[in-house]
Enzyme design. Structure first.
Site, PDB file in Angstrom:
ATOM      1  CE1 TYR A   1      34.022  21.915 -14.866  1.00 61.97           C
ATOM      2  CE2 TYR A   1      33.621  23.329 -12.964  1.00 61.97           C
ATOM      3  CZ  TYR A   1      34.383  22.374 -13.612  1.00 61.97           C
ATOM      4  OH  TYR A   1      35.515  21.879 -13.018  1.00 61.97           O
TER       5      TYR A   1
ATOM      6  CB  SER B   1      33.559  15.914  -8.651  1.00 65.17           C
ATOM      7  OG  SER B   1      32.481  16.810  -8.695  1.00 65.17           O
TER       8      SER B   1
ATOM      9  CE  LYS C   1      33.503  18.077 -13.439  1.00 60.02           C
ATOM     10  NZ  LYS C   1      34.741  17.253 -13.533  1.00 60.02           N
TER      11      LYS C   1
END
Length: 313
Positions: A199, A169, A203
């Site tokens: 993004y 991550s 994650k």
């Protein structure tokens, strides 16, 4: 430790107590590293090969990966195996898993390492998903799902009764608290989102799926972790602007540092005790991002959404 102080600590971590020299002998272990043709993935594969693991490098382009394979062979005296995998295409993922399962009955560690960061907003996966969520989350979810039989067999054959799934991550997972399902496929809502927010969402998705896998399969020997590898100089920043590079590059550590935390999770004796944990630089347990707290139902919702997307591939 509060989130702000934790993020500072993660950006400027103390010296690691774990090094690649601490990795035990991995003879007999079968391991897949996605995105191992470059960056953190390459450094991860290098360390695993140096400790005698059988390593599959899962990447899109065989021609570009061949020189990496030869270089790793020269550096470690052990040769990795290329596994064609395009995480932006669900059919490619299915073919990749089938190819692996035709060769191996057991998988001991899966490093879901590959990822994309802030590509052009018009970039989508083959099936029309946001490229970041589709690659980073849905692609890895489907790959892991298809490989579960080998992972469960790997757990049964391991002396500690465990197989490990390590999900890369980012500290970006701390910067959002939810998943906007309206943005996971191309839509007006998605196009209004900044690339950085998409993004961050992907994650966080990595953490949510990792934690859900931990909850669902812990009793069958699966150890699932997610992690922030650190602020690392790698090919991941290729879509940044020159201004962003000017700012960010001054905060980045050399690429080998980025492999430390996931190698700790995937190979160390302590790793079997880390199920459901979020790990931070270098090789430490950190606070779980707020959006993935254990009493949250969002992990179940994201898992269900992923299941629905791959049901008819």
């Amino acid at each position: 430790m509060g989130i702000v102080s934790s993020l500072i600590s993660q950006s400027f971590p103390p010296k690691s107590k774990f090094t690649v020299d601490d990795i035990p002998d991995l003879s007999g272990k079968v391991i897949i590293v996605t995105g191992a043709n470059t960056g953190i993935g390459r450094e991860t594969a290098k360390a695993l090969l140096a400790h005698n693991a059988k390593v599959y490098i899962a990447a899109r382009n065989k021609e570009k990966t061949e020189p990496v394979i030869q270089k790793l062979k020269e550096e470690t005296k052990n040769e990795p195996i290329f596994l064609k995998l395009d995480l932006g295409d669900l059919k490619s993922i299915k073919a990749s898993a089938e190819e692996f399962l035709s060769k191996e009955s057991e998988l001991h560690v899966l490093f879901n390492n590959a990822g994309v960061m802030i590509p052009p907003i018009e970039d989508l996966t083959k099936q029309g998903y946001d490229l970041q969520f589709g690659t980073n989350v849905l692609g890895h979810f489907y790959f892991t799902k298809l490989l579960l039989p080998a992972l469960l067999a790997g757990a049964k054959s391991s002396p500690d009764g465990k197989a490990r799934v390590v999900n890369t991550s980012s500290s970006a997972a701390y910067y959002t608290n939810t998943i906007d399902f309206n943005t996971l496929k191309d839509s007006p809502a998605r196009r209004k989102k900044a690339g950085w927010m998409l993004y961050s969402q992907s994650k966080l998705g990595n953490v949510l799926i990792a934690n859900e896998l931990a909850r669902r399969y812990a009793d069958q020997g699966i150890v699932s972790t997610s992690l922030n590898p650190g602020n690392i100089k790698s090919d991941l920043q290729r879509h940044m602007s020159s201004v962003e590079h000017f700012i960010v590059d001054r905060m980045l550590y050399p690429t080998p540092y980025g492999a430390l935390t996931q190698l700790w999770a995937g190979t160390s004796p302590q790793g079997v005790e880390l199920n459901g944990k979020f790990l931070v630089p270098w090789a430490r347990v950190g606070p779980t991002p707020k959006g993935a707290v254990k009493d949250s139902k969002i992990g179940e919702e994201v898992w269900k959404w992923c299941e629905e997307q791959v049901a008819n591939v």
